[in-house]
Scaffold this motif. Structure first.
Motif, PDB file in Angstrom:
ATOM      1  N   TYR A  69       0.847  -1.197   0.000  1.00 30.61           N
ATOM      2  CA  TYR A  69       0.000   0.000   0.000  1.00 30.61           C
ATOM      3  C   TYR A  69       0.878   1.242   0.000  1.00 30.61           C
ATOM      4  CZ  TYR A  69      -3.951   3.014   1.404  1.00 30.61           C
ATOM      5  OH  TYR A  69      -4.932   3.980   1.457  1.00 30.61           O
ATOM      6  N   ARG A  70       0.686   2.076  -1.007  1.00 35.13           N
ATOM      7  CA  ARG A  70       1.361   3.366  -1.046  1.00 35.13           C
ATOM      8  C   ARG A  70       0.407   4.393  -1.645  1.00 35.13           C
ATOM      9  NH1 ARG A  70       5.775   2.020  -5.846  1.00 35.13           N
ATOM     10  NH2 ARG A  70       4.392   2.493  -7.612  1.00 35.13           N
ATOM     11  N   TRP A  71       0.895   5.600  -1.908  1.00 39.50           N
ATOM     12  CA  TRP A  71       0.032   6.720  -2.281  1.00 39.50           C
ATOM     13  C   TRP A  71      -0.796   6.474  -3.540  1.00 39.50           C
ATOM     14  CZ3 TRP A  71       0.307   9.309  -6.918  1.00 39.50           C
ATOM     15  CH2 TRP A  71       1.427   9.030  -7.714  1.00 39.50           C
ATOM     16  N   ASP A  72      -0.306   5.638  -4.468  1.00 41.03           N
ATOM     17  CA  ASP A  72      -1.035   5.446  -5.722  1.00 41.03           C
ATOM     18  C   ASP A  72      -1.885   4.176  -5.738  1.00 41.03           C
ATOM     19  OD1 ASP A  72       1.138   3.781  -5.732  1.00 41.03           O
ATOM     20  OD2 ASP A  72       1.788   4.242  -7.769  1.00 41.03           O
ATOM     21  N   GLY A  73      -2.126   3.597  -4.569  1.00 45.43           N
ATOM     22  CA  GLY A  73      -3.046   2.474  -4.506  1.00 45.43           C
ATOM     23  C   GLY A  73      -2.461   1.226  -3.878  1.00 45.43           C
ATOM     24  N   ILE A  74      -3.174   0.125  -4.063  1.00 44.06           N
ATOM     25  CA  ILE A  74      -2.832  -1.145  -3.427  1.00 44.06           C
ATOM     26  C   ILE A  74      -2.384  -2.147  -4.479  1.00 44.06           C
ATOM     27  CG2 ILE A  74      -3.748  -3.088  -2.100  1.00 44.06           C
ATOM     28  CD1 ILE A  74      -5.695  -1.123  -0.807  1.00 44.06           C
ATOM     29  N   GLY A  75      -1.263  -2.795  -4.193  1.00 41.05           N
ATOM     30  CA  GLY A  75      -0.747  -3.823  -5.083  1.00 41.05           C
ATOM     31  C   GLY A  75      -0.373  -5.060  -4.300  1.00 41.05           C
ATOM     32  N   LEU A  76       0.457  -5.887  -4.896  1.00 42.48           N
ATOM     33  CA  LEU A  76       0.880  -7.129  -4.261  1.00 42.48           C
ATOM     34  C   LEU A  76       2.372  -7.302  -4.461  1.00 42.48           C
ATOM     35  CD1 LEU A  76      -0.884 -10.540  -4.297  1.00 42.48           C
ATOM     36  CD2 LEU A  76       1.499 -10.408  -5.005  1.00 42.48           C
ATOM     37  N   SER A  77       3.071  -7.594  -3.376  1.00 42.08           N
ATOM     38  CA  SER A  77       4.504  -7.836  -3.450  1.00 42.08           C
ATOM     39  C   SER A  77       4.775  -9.299  -3.145  1.00 42.08           C
ATOM     40  CB  SER A  77       5.255  -6.954  -2.445  1.00 42.08           C
ATOM     41  OG  SER A  77       6.640  -7.254  -2.471  1.00 42.08           O
ATOM     42  N   ALA A  78       5.305 -10.008  -4.127  1.00 39.31           N
ATOM     43  CA  ALA A  78       5.625 -11.421  -3.939  1.00 39.31           C
ATOM     44  C   ALA A  78       7.130 -11.637  -4.030  1.00 39.31           C
ATOM     45  CB  ALA A  78       4.901 -12.268  -4.974  1.00 39.31           C
ATOM     46  N   GLY A  79       7.888 -10.614  -3.674  1.00 44.59           N
ATOM     47  CA  GLY A  79       9.339 -10.696  -3.758  1.00 44.59           C
ATOM     48  C   GLY A  79       9.862  -9.611  -4.678  1.00 44.59           C
ATOM     49  N   PHE A  80      11.104  -9.259  -4.545  1.00 44.65           N
ATOM     50  CA  PHE A  80      11.663  -8.144  -5.306  1.00 44.65           C
ATOM     51  C   PHE A  80      12.058  -8.572  -6.716  1.00 44.65           C
ATOM     52  CE2 PHE A  80      15.137  -5.292  -6.570  1.00 44.65           C
ATOM     53  CZ  PHE A  80      14.458  -4.090  -6.490  1.00 44.65           C
TER      54      PHE A  80
END
Length: 211
Positions: A69-80
């Motif tokens: 979650y950051r200023w431009d919305g919600i995403g998904l982090s499954a690793g870098f």
């Protein structure tokens, strides 16, 4: 008039009156509304709007997946920088998606995405929403073509439910969930009234057998 008949009529009148009250509508704004400049990673995000609760969790084959979650919305982090994935965005990584869980059944009126490239660049971004075992593709005809945020009108397109899975489709998809608008799913007054009348009929039969 017996007390039983009076109570039955009162129940029917109450059921019919439900249709006179508009079902609550809730809007969730994830764009420039609470997120920081850097992704905040968590196992789940919880929101409440107009009494309708929402929990967002990651769906991934990677056990380390987090909601981002950051200023431009919600995403998904499954690793870098995994293969076929830019960090913390919804992309076409098989099995990766966001699960939206509401505290009651709702109808999706609209869903909004940021970083969406679906018009000028030849529909690079594509997405589906799954609920009740059925998957629905978000067609370009539903998109309002917004500049910073693209909103898809979904009224009457996707049936009501309590759980929805949003997943990117297409090799070049990369976007974030920017907002939602939902309405609580309330049974039609006629349906509720028929149910109450049915119960009243059963109760009447039972009373006659006891006499």
């Amino acid at each position: 008039m017996s007390k039983f008949i009076k109570s039955s009529l009162l129940a029917v009148a109450t059921a019919l009156s439900m249709g006179a009250h508009a079902a609550p509508t809730a809007s969730y704004d994830f764009y420039s509304n609470g997120g920081g400049w850097v992704d905040s990673l968590t196992n789940s995000l919880n929101f409440t709007a107009n009494g309708i609760g929402l929990t967002i969790t990651p769906v991934s084959t990677n056990s380390d997946a987090k909601v981002a979650y950051r200023w431009d919305g919600i995403g998904l982090s499954a690793g870098f920088l995994e293969p076929n994935e830019l960090n913390s965005s919804l992309l076409h990584t098989p099995g990766d998606a966001l699960l939206l869980s509401f505290n009651q059944a709702v109808s999706l009126n609209s869903v909004a995405f940021s970083l969406w490239e679906g018009n000028s660049l030849g529909a690079l971004d594509k997405a589906t929403i799954t609920t009740g075992g059925q998957t629905y593709a978000l067609s370009a005809s539903l998109n309002d073509g917004g500049f910073f945020v693209d909103t898809f009108g979904l009224t009457g397109v996707i049936p009501a439910g309590q759980f929805f899975v949003i997943q990117a489709q297409g090799d070049l998809s990369s976007f974030r969930l920017a907002g939602l608008n939902v309405t609580a799913a309330v049974p039609e007054a006629s349906t509720t009234a028929m149910f109450v009348l049915g119960l009243a009929g059963v109760a009447a039969v039972v009373r006659r057998r006891k006499v």
